[in-house]
Write a protein that holds these residues in place. Sequence first.
Motif, PDB file in Angstrom:
ATOM      1  N   HIS A  61      -9.567   1.365  -9.607  1.00 29.71           N
ATOM      2  CA  HIS A  61      -9.227   0.088  -8.964  1.00 29.71           C
ATOM      3  C   HIS A  61      -8.699   0.346  -7.562  1.00 29.71           C
ATOM      4  CE1 HIS A  61      -5.354   1.104 -10.944  1.00 29.71           C
ATOM      5  NE2 HIS A  61      -4.783   0.486  -9.941  1.00 29.71           N
ATOM      6  N   ASP A 109      -3.135   4.442  -4.696  1.00 28.00           N
ATOM      7  CA  ASP A 109      -2.962   5.715  -5.421  1.00 28.00           C
ATOM      8  C   ASP A 109      -4.262   6.192  -6.065  1.00 28.00           C
ATOM      9  OD1 ASP A 109      -2.327   3.352  -6.891  1.00 28.00           O
ATOM     10  OD2 ASP A 109      -1.350   4.491  -8.473  1.00 28.00           O
ATOM     11  N   HIS A 110      -5.251   5.308  -6.199  1.00 31.69           N
ATOM     12  CA  HIS A 110      -6.548   5.685  -6.791  1.00 31.69           C
ATOM     13  C   HIS A 110      -7.668   5.744  -5.746  1.00 31.69           C
ATOM     14  CE1 HIS A 110      -4.568   5.136 -10.646  1.00 31.69           C
ATOM     15  NE2 HIS A 110      -4.062   4.020 -10.161  1.00 31.69           N
ATOM     16  N   TRP A 133       6.864   1.869 -13.643  1.00 37.20           N
ATOM     17  CA  TRP A 133       6.117   0.904 -12.843  1.00 37.20           C
ATOM     18  C   TRP A 133       7.029  -0.179 -12.277  1.00 37.20           C
ATOM     19  CZ3 TRP A 133       2.233   0.946 -10.026  1.00 37.20           C
ATOM     20  CH2 TRP A 133       1.116   1.724 -10.337  1.00 37.20           C
ATOM     21  N   HIS A 186      -4.838  -5.942 -14.182  1.00 42.42           N
ATOM     22  CA  HIS A 186      -4.027  -5.155 -13.235  1.00 42.42           C
ATOM     23  C   HIS A 186      -4.523  -5.394 -11.803  1.00 42.42           C
ATOM     24  CE1 HIS A 186      -1.551  -1.886 -11.768  1.00 42.42           C
ATOM     25  NE2 HIS A 186      -2.615  -1.328 -11.230  1.00 42.42           N
ATOM     26  N   HIS A 193      -6.104   0.106  -5.705  1.00 41.01           N
ATOM     27  CA  HIS A 193      -4.733   0.380  -5.255  1.00 41.01           C
ATOM     28  C   HIS A 193      -4.728   1.768  -4.622  1.00 41.01           C
ATOM     29  CE1 HIS A 193      -2.709  -2.685  -8.189  1.00 41.01           C
ATOM     30  NE2 HIS A 193      -2.989  -3.225  -7.013  1.00 41.01           N
TER      31      HIS A 193
HETATM   32 ZN   LIG Z   1      -2.759   0.045  -9.688  1.00 41.23          ZN
END
Ligand SMILES: [Zn+2]
Length: 284
Positions: A102, A106-107, A16, A171, A104
């Motif tokens: 969430h 990538d999701h 990360w 996050h 972001h």
């Molecule tokens: Zn994230």
Amino acid sequence: MQNKFKNGLIAFLLSWSLFNSCWAQDVGDTLDQAETQRVAPFQVFDNLYYVGAKWVSAWLLETDQGLILFDSLYGELTDLVIDSIRELGFDPDDIRYLIVTHAHYDHIGGARRFQDEFGSVVMMTEEDWNMTNEPAIYQDYPKPIRHLSVADGSTLNLGRTRLRFVQTPGHTVGVLSTQFTVYDNGYPHDAFMFGGVGLNFSGVDRTEMYINSVKRLMGFQGIEVNVPNHEGSGEVFERYEILQDRQDGDPHAFVDPERWTAWLDQLLIAAEAKLIDEQEAAVN
Ligand SMILES: [Zn+2]
């Protein structure tokens, strides 16, 4: 095995920070490609399947009234999710709900596609829906149409399946976590998806939020299965290897309540160290 898993967590947390470092571009190119990220989909429990990529996960929950998908991935990796669902013999048109952990990329990045192509209802917290009105942080994505907002403590029933939602901010401000039941040859286990665990955010307030979320989850009794949205934070591929060699009478490799508790302990330690850094940065 514990040590190996601990190394996995360190590698994940490191990945990360690397991801956010200045040479992330090269890493990003590889992460974004379906060919390098392809994972053959697999069944983990009677009702739960892995349909994600190597670095970011998506999970398919089967119910008697249709499918629930956790996270859409993004770009080419969304194709990978859709291919995986079909490869397992399911029809993406049967996805009733897409739970986005969430906002972001990538999701959430493929959420709009699931709305447009398959009529899936997208669920997310109000806070993270609001994030979709702002410029994307890491990578741009097609903005989904605002569907359902999920509040802390709410539930979703689909057929005989019940999901219980927990908001675990840190996050992002609206990280959505989910508790549900998985079945191993009909035997139920309590599973949990912690919707966002990376420490790639800044500020004392946010770090305190994160710590409070982890502490709150530590108070949840009876969680036996970690269903992570990045495979590295739940040793998914290692566990699946063990699961494939399972003999009659062996325990299920994903049922590991001790590791769940130890993982939360590690997250708390890392977050408390971050809090000290954030507090020092705030006074300087
Ligand atoms: Zn994230």
